[in-house]
Design a protein around this motif. Structure first.
Motif, PDB file in Angstrom:
ATOM      1  N   ALA A  61       0.865  -1.182   0.000  1.00 52.07           N
ATOM      2  CA  ALA A  61       0.000   0.000   0.000  1.00 52.07           C
ATOM      3  C   ALA A  61       0.898   1.227   0.000  1.00 52.07           C
ATOM      4  O   ALA A  61       1.923   1.262   0.682  1.00 52.07           O
ATOM      5  CB  ALA A  61      -0.898   0.002   1.231  1.00 52.07           C
ATOM      6  N   ALA A  62       0.526   2.213  -0.785  1.00 52.37           N
ATOM      7  CA  ALA A  62       1.335   3.429  -0.865  1.00 52.37           C
ATOM      8  C   ALA A  62       0.429   4.660  -0.896  1.00 52.37           C
ATOM      9  O   ALA A  62      -0.672   4.617  -1.440  1.00 52.37           O
ATOM     10  CB  ALA A  62       2.206   3.396  -2.123  1.00 52.37           C
ATOM     11  N   SER A  63       0.908   5.728  -0.286  1.00 54.04           N
ATOM     12  CA  SER A  63       0.199   6.994  -0.313  1.00 54.04           C
ATOM     13  C   SER A  63       0.853   7.888  -1.357  1.00 54.04           C
ATOM     14  O   SER A  63       2.060   8.085  -1.346  1.00 54.04           O
ATOM     15  CB  SER A  63       0.256   7.681   1.051  1.00 54.04           C
ATOM     16  OG  SER A  63      -0.280   8.975   0.961  1.00 54.04           O
ATOM     17  N   GLY A  64       0.014   8.404  -2.240  1.00 55.84           N
ATOM     18  CA  GLY A  64       0.526   9.307  -3.265  1.00 55.84           C
ATOM     19  C   GLY A  64       0.495  10.760  -2.826  1.00 55.84           C
ATOM     20  O   GLY A  64       0.721  11.668  -3.611  1.00 55.84           O
ATOM     21  N   ASN A  65       0.240  11.008  -1.548  1.00 54.49           N
ATOM     22  CA  ASN A  65       0.167  12.362  -1.015  1.00 54.49           C
ATOM     23  C   ASN A  65       1.157  12.457   0.141  1.00 54.49           C
ATOM     24  O   ASN A  65       1.048  11.739   1.126  1.00 54.49           O
ATOM     25  CB  ASN A  65      -1.257  12.657  -0.535  1.00 54.49           C
ATOM     26  CG  ASN A  65      -1.446  14.078  -0.065  1.00 54.49           C
ATOM     27  OD1 ASN A  65      -0.511  14.702   0.466  1.00 54.49           O
ATOM     28  ND2 ASN A  65      -2.661  14.592  -0.209  1.00 54.49           N
ATOM     29  N   ASP A  66       2.137  13.352   0.034  1.00 52.97           N
ATOM     30  CA  ASP A  66       3.187  13.479   1.048  1.00 52.97           C
ATOM     31  C   ASP A  66       2.667  13.895   2.421  1.00 52.97           C
ATOM     32  O   ASP A  66       3.377  13.804   3.417  1.00 52.97           O
ATOM     33  CB  ASP A  66       4.261  14.488   0.589  1.00 52.97           C
ATOM     34  CG  ASP A  66       5.070  13.962  -0.580  1.00 52.97           C
ATOM     35  OD1 ASP A  66       5.084  12.732  -0.780  1.00 52.97           O
ATOM     36  OD2 ASP A  66       5.674  14.779  -1.300  1.00 52.97           O
ATOM     37  N   ASN A  67       1.442  14.334   2.509  1.00 53.98           N
ATOM     38  CA  ASN A  67       0.880  14.750   3.786  1.00 53.98           C
ATOM     39  C   ASN A  67       0.313  13.587   4.600  1.00 53.98           C
ATOM     40  O   ASN A  67      -0.149  13.781   5.719  1.00 53.98           O
ATOM     41  CB  ASN A  67      -0.210  15.805   3.569  1.00 53.98           C
ATOM     42  CG  ASN A  67       0.373  17.086   3.009  1.00 53.98           C
ATOM     43  OD1 ASN A  67       1.395  17.569   3.500  1.00 53.98           O
ATOM     44  ND2 ASN A  67      -0.251  17.608   1.975  1.00 53.98           N
ATOM     45  N   TYR A  68       0.311  12.393   4.016  1.00 55.00           N
ATOM     46  CA  TYR A  68      -0.198  11.201   4.695  1.00 55.00           C
ATOM     47  C   TYR A  68       0.901  10.165   4.793  1.00 55.00           C
ATOM     48  O   TYR A  68       1.745  10.056   3.899  1.00 55.00           O
ATOM     49  CB  TYR A  68      -1.385  10.609   3.933  1.00 55.00           C
ATOM     50  CG  TYR A  68      -2.607  11.492   3.963  1.00 55.00           C
ATOM     51  CD1 TYR A  68      -3.577  11.320   4.933  1.00 55.00           C
ATOM     52  CD2 TYR A  68      -2.781  12.503   3.023  1.00 55.00           C
ATOM     53  CE1 TYR A  68      -4.707  12.121   4.966  1.00 55.00           C
ATOM     54  CE2 TYR A  68      -3.905  13.318   3.050  1.00 55.00           C
ATOM     55  CZ  TYR A  68      -4.862  13.117   4.020  1.00 55.00           C
ATOM     56  OH  TYR A  68      -5.969  13.919   4.047  1.00 55.00           O
ATOM     57  N   VAL A  69       0.869   9.422   5.864  1.00 56.05           N
ATOM     58  CA  VAL A  69       1.815   8.314   6.023  1.00 56.05           C
ATOM     59  C   VAL A  69       1.017   7.048   6.292  1.00 56.05           C
ATOM     60  O   VAL A  69      -0.108   7.081   6.773  1.00 56.05           O
ATOM     61  CB  VAL A  69       2.827   8.552   7.169  1.00 56.05           C
ATOM     62  CG1 VAL A  69       3.741   9.709   6.846  1.00 56.05           C
ATOM     63  CG2 VAL A  69       2.128   8.742   8.499  1.00 56.05           C
ATOM     64  N   ILE A  70       1.640   5.935   5.971  1.00 60.83           N
ATOM     65  CA  ILE A  70       1.048   4.637   6.254  1.00 60.83           C
ATOM     66  C   ILE A  70       1.900   4.005   7.341  1.00 60.83           C
ATOM     67  O   ILE A  70       3.095   3.764   7.149  1.00 60.83           O
ATOM     68  CB  ILE A  70       1.046   3.746   4.999  1.00 60.83           C
ATOM     69  CG1 ILE A  70       0.207   4.404   3.912  1.00 60.83           C
ATOM     70  CG2 ILE A  70       0.526   2.354   5.328  1.00 60.83           C
ATOM     71  CD1 ILE A  70       0.269   3.698   2.589  1.00 60.83           C
ATOM     72  N   TYR A  71       1.320   3.826   8.480  1.00 63.96           N
ATOM     73  CA  TYR A  71       2.002   3.195   9.603  1.00 63.96           C
ATOM     74  C   TYR A  71       3.216   4.015  10.028  1.00 63.96           C
ATOM     75  O   TYR A  71       4.298   3.894   9.464  1.00 63.96           O
ATOM     76  CB  TYR A  71       2.411   1.760   9.249  1.00 63.96           C
ATOM     77  CG  TYR A  71       2.825   0.964  10.453  1.00 63.96           C
ATOM     78  CD1 TYR A  71       1.885   0.471  11.332  1.00 63.96           C
ATOM     79  CD2 TYR A  71       4.160   0.710  10.702  1.00 63.96           C
ATOM     80  CE1 TYR A  71       2.255  -0.259  12.440  1.00 63.96           C
ATOM     81  CE2 TYR A  71       4.549  -0.017  11.810  1.00 63.96           C
ATOM     82  CZ  TYR A  71       3.590  -0.493  12.681  1.00 63.96           C
ATOM     83  OH  TYR A  71       3.958  -1.208  13.776  1.00 63.96           O
ATOM     84  N   ASP A  72       3.036   4.840  10.989  1.00 68.45           N
ATOM     85  CA  ASP A  72       4.065   5.706  11.566  1.00 68.45           C
ATOM     86  C   ASP A  72       4.590   6.712  10.555  1.00 68.45           C
ATOM     87  O   ASP A  72       3.910   7.659  10.251  1.00 68.45           O
ATOM     88  CB  ASP A  72       5.204   4.903  12.191  1.00 68.45           C
ATOM     89  CG  ASP A  72       4.754   4.107  13.406  1.00 68.45           C
ATOM     90  OD1 ASP A  72       3.772   4.514  14.065  1.00 68.45           O
ATOM     91  OD2 ASP A  72       5.366   3.087  13.703  1.00 68.45           O
ATOM     92  N   THR A  73       5.768   6.492  10.005  1.00 67.16           N
ATOM     93  CA  THR A  73       6.390   7.507   9.146  1.00 67.16           C
ATOM     94  C   THR A  73       6.602   7.053   7.718  1.00 67.16           C
ATOM     95  O   THR A  73       7.238   7.735   6.934  1.00 67.16           O
ATOM     96  CB  THR A  73       7.763   7.909   9.731  1.00 67.16           C
ATOM     97  OG1 THR A  73       8.585   6.751   9.777  1.00 67.16           O
ATOM     98  CG2 THR A  73       7.605   8.515  11.110  1.00 67.16           C
ATOM     99  N   GLU A  74       6.087   5.897   7.365  1.00 65.42           N
ATOM    100  CA  GLU A  74       6.333   5.365   6.022  1.00 65.42           C
ATOM    101  C   GLU A  74       5.256   5.818   5.044  1.00 65.42           C
ATOM    102  O   GLU A  74       4.093   5.921   5.382  1.00 65.42           O
ATOM    103  CB  GLU A  74       6.338   3.830   6.070  1.00 65.42           C
ATOM    104  CG  GLU A  74       7.353   3.255   7.044  1.00 65.42           C
ATOM    105  CD  GLU A  74       7.160   1.751   7.253  1.00 65.42           C
ATOM    106  OE1 GLU A  74       6.434   1.123   6.472  1.00 65.42           O
ATOM    107  OE2 GLU A  74       7.743   1.232   8.202  1.00 65.42           O
ATOM    108  N   SER A  75       5.670   6.075   3.817  1.00 67.51           N
ATOM    109  CA  SER A  75       4.682   6.389   2.791  1.00 67.51           C
ATOM    110  C   SER A  75       4.273   5.134   2.028  1.00 67.51           C
ATOM    111  O   SER A  75       3.329   5.150   1.249  1.00 67.51           O
ATOM    112  CB  SER A  75       5.235   7.439   1.820  1.00 67.51           C
ATOM    113  OG  SER A  75       6.371   6.920   1.167  1.00 67.51           O
ATOM    114  N   THR A  76       4.992   4.037   2.259  1.00 67.81           N
ATOM    115  CA  THR A  76       4.679   2.748   1.648  1.00 67.81           C
ATOM    116  C   THR A  76       4.723   1.680   2.723  1.00 67.81           C
ATOM    117  O   THR A  76       5.603   1.707   3.594  1.00 67.81           O
ATOM    118  CB  THR A  76       5.702   2.400   0.537  1.00 67.81           C
ATOM    119  OG1 THR A  76       5.680   3.429  -0.449  1.00 67.81           O
ATOM    120  CG2 THR A  76       5.386   1.066  -0.109  1.00 67.81           C
TER     121      THR A  76
END
Length: 181
Positions: A61-76
């Protein structure tokens, strides 16, 4: 999918969903849609669109928006899971013949227990082979028959032996020309 599951014969599409969590009393600007989530799935390193066969999978899973993170500090975030093979029991049917007969076994001499999702033996690969110690004119007794050779990506196949019973040949005797004295 986190803990994996056993093959069930169904296709399981992967859909994107997000739950926005916050430590400030759920006061969050934006919505899950703003996170621009994407999900990809791969089986044995090859991209797939759904989970439908047994094997090892990786879900990313990945977030394409730098303002959101997935699980703590990861964007992926990547996780792995396994779809286990369903158990399938294959039993050799017992057969009886008469001494002197020849015998052949085929897939029709097998009973299957454990297919899921309406599947049948047509989903199996390989070819059923049979082993026994009987040869034409071997002793009249019971022989063990084993099977092997079938394969499947989705089923863990267990074979159960059957028996070939060879019954004695019945002789018919007649006498002629007997006289009484």
């Amino acid at each position: 999918f986190a803990n994996g599951f056993t093959y069930d014969g169904a296709a399981h599409p992967v859909t994107v969903a997000a739950k926005i969590a916050s430590s400030d009393n759920d006061n969050i600007a934006g919505s899950a849609a703003n996170a621009n989530l994407s999900v990809s799935i791969a089986k044995d390193g090859v991209s797939v669109s759904e989970v439908k066969t047994a094997g090892d999978y990786t879900l990313t899973a990945a977030s394409g928006n730098d303002n959101y993170v997935i699980y703590d500090t990861e964007s992926t975030r990547t996780t792995s899971f396994k779809v286990k093979q369903a158990p399938l029991s294959v039993t050799v049917n017992d057969k009886t013949i008469t001494y002197g007969d020849t015998v052949n076994f085929s897939e029709s001499d097998l009973t299957f227990k454990g297919f899921v999702g309406g599947e049948t033996a047509s989903v199996l690969g390989g070819e059923a082979t049979f082993r026994h110690k009987y040869e034409q004119f071997s002793d009249a007794k019971t022989y063990t028959v084993t099977a092997s050779g079938l394969t499947s990506e989705n089923y863990e196949i267990t074979y159960n032996d059957g028996h070939l019973t060879v019954i004695k040949y019945g002789l018919k005797l007649s006498w002629s020309g007997l006289t009484r004295s």
